[in-house]
Design a protein around this motif. Structure first.
Motif, short mmCIF file in Angstrom:
data_model
loop_
_atom_site.label_atom_id
_atom_site.label_comp_id
_atom_site.label_asym_id
_atom_site.label_seq_id
_atom_site.Cartn_x
_atom_site.Cartn_y
_atom_site.Cartn_z
N UNK A 1 0.68 -1.12 0.03
CA UNK A 1 0.08 -0.13 -0.04
C UNK A 1 0.98 1.35 -0.02
N UNK A 2 2.09 1.07 -0.08
CA UNK A 2 3.10 2.42 -0.30
C UNK A 2 2.66 3.19 -1.47
N UNK A 3 2.48 4.65 -1.40
CA UNK A 3 2.12 5.12 -2.48
C UNK A 3 3.18 5.14 -3.49
N UNK B 1 10.39 3.06 -4.83
CA UNK B 1 11.61 3.09 -5.51
C UNK B 1 12.43 1.84 -5.80
N UNK B 2 13.16 1.84 -6.67
CA UNK B 2 13.87 0.64 -6.95
C UNK B 2 15.64 0.94 -6.71
N UNK B 3 16.30 0.02 -6.17
CA UNK B 3 17.86 0.23 -6.20
C UNK B 3 18.53 -0.46 -7.38
N UNK C 1 19.13 -4.28 -7.15
CA UNK C 1 18.04 -4.86 -7.92
C UNK C 1 16.89 -5.41 -6.89
N UNK C 2 16.42 -4.43 -6.00
CA UNK C 2 15.36 -4.81 -5.25
C UNK C 2 14.85 -3.38 -4.81
N UNK C 3 13.67 -3.65 -4.01
CA UNK C 3 12.94 -2.52 -3.88
C UNK C 3 13.63 -1.81 -2.59
N UNK C 4 13.83 -0.36 -2.78
CA UNK C 4 14.29 0.50 -1.49
C UNK C 4 13.20 0.49 -0.37
N UNK C 5 13.56 -0.03 0.82
CA UNK C 5 12.50 -0.35 2.08
C UNK C 5 12.43 1.07 2.73
N UNK C 6 13.46 1.89 2.70
CA UNK C 6 13.33 3.19 3.39
C UNK C 6 12.68 2.98 4.91
N UNK C 7 11.90 3.76 5.22
CA UNK C 7 10.97 3.56 6.40
C UNK C 7 9.70 2.82 6.16
N UNK C 8 9.45 2.15 5.05
CA UNK C 8 8.21 1.32 4.83
C UNK C 8 8.32 0.32 5.67
N UNK C 9 7.30 -0.14 6.31
CA UNK C 9 6.97 -1.33 7.12
C UNK C 9 6.97 -2.60 6.23
N UNK C 10 7.15 -3.64 7.03
CA UNK C 10 7.32 -4.93 6.63
C UNK C 10 5.77 -5.53 6.87
N UNK C 11 5.09 -6.28 5.97
CA UNK C 11 3.93 -6.92 6.20
C UNK C 11 4.04 -8.37 5.77
#
Length: 266
Positions: free
Chosen positions: A14-16, A21-23, A27-37
């Motif tokens: 549900x991240x807007x 972002x992709x690194x 070659x994976x999504x940038x997590x940043x401060x986004x929570x894991x579910x």
């Protein structure tokens, strides 16, 4: 009957979009401060495990790979009704490909020993390769049924339903076995109760490392990867808006048809 679910966490889908972002190097999504579910298909696999637990007066265990950020998802699984949660973590596991992850999970399942059914989501909610489940079945030398909606005990065996275009296929097998689970109206995940969450936070969650599992870490990592990803990127999109004029609705409709013909669309 003891059912073990191999659970995968993903960055909250549900991240807007503007924060996605992709690194390109990793070659994976940038997590940043986004929570894991809990991944969508892992969550329905937990629901299928809980239904099996209720039908057989059995036991359900959740197994996951990850650092301390995955503990919240394990608490959620416990609050849903799972009996035990186990976390596997080791710096050597971080760059494991699907083959490596299957090898790690197989070692953990050998340590658990007394399982009858292993469940995986049909695919992860990030890269969505759908490979770990079948590879794990091969590591464990178990029969593998893919894209299963639900499982019922039947005369010492289990019957599984697989959704197809015209209904369901019915498969039957003897435990132990592995199945990958897809979503279906019969396995909508239950909510975790407040009481369950409070109890889950008090539960002890064992943590197993490579040494605990007897894994040779030299066989893991990028140098030993058998699956190589060439590129992962966010597709570029281009949107143009053109206003079709006209004095009346009929005129606008005729102008729209003329324009579509000019563009070769009709």
């Amino acid at each position: 009957m003891h059912t073990v679910v191999c659970m995968k966490q993903v960055i909250d889908p549900e991240v807007p979009p503007h924060l996605f972002e992709i690194d390109p190097e990793e070659m994976k999504q940038v997590r940043g401060t986004h929570p894991l579910v809990i991944g969508q298909y892992s969550e329905v696999a937990i629901e299928v495990a809980l239904q099996l637990k209720e039908k057989t007066d059995g036991k359900a265990t959740v197994l996951t790979m990850g650092d301390e950020d995955t503990v919240e998802s394990l608490h959620q699984a416990l609050a849903m009704g799972v009996d035990q949660a186990i976390r596997i973590t080791d710096p050597a596991f971080e760059d494991a490909d699907a083959f490596g992850r299957a090898h790690i999970l197989a070692a953990a399942l050998h340590k658990i020993e007394d399982f009858d059914v292993v469940l995986c989501g049909r695919q992860a909610g990030d890269i969505e390769l759908g490979l770990v489940g079948p590879f794990l079945a091969e590591e464990l030398e178990l029969p593998c049924a893919t894209i299963i909606a639900n499982i019922d005990p039947h005369n010492g065996k289990v019957r599984m339903r697989r959704p197809v275009d015209i209904g369901y296929e019915i498969l039957e097998a003897s435990p132990p076995l592995l199945a990958t689970i897809t979503n279906d109206e019969s396995n909508v995940p239950r909510y975790a109760s407040v009481r369950g969450m409070l109890a889950a936070r008090r539960a002890e969650i064992p943590v197993w490392s490579a040494d605990d599992l007897g894994i040779d870490t030299s066989q893991l990592g990028l140098s030993s990867a058998q699956i190589m990803m060439d590129e992962i990127f966010i597709p570029e999109t281009h949107v143009e808006i053109e206003i079709i004029g006209g004095e009346t609705g009929a005129n606008k409709a005729r102008n729209l048809v003329d324009h579509l013909r000019e563009e070769g669309l009709i």
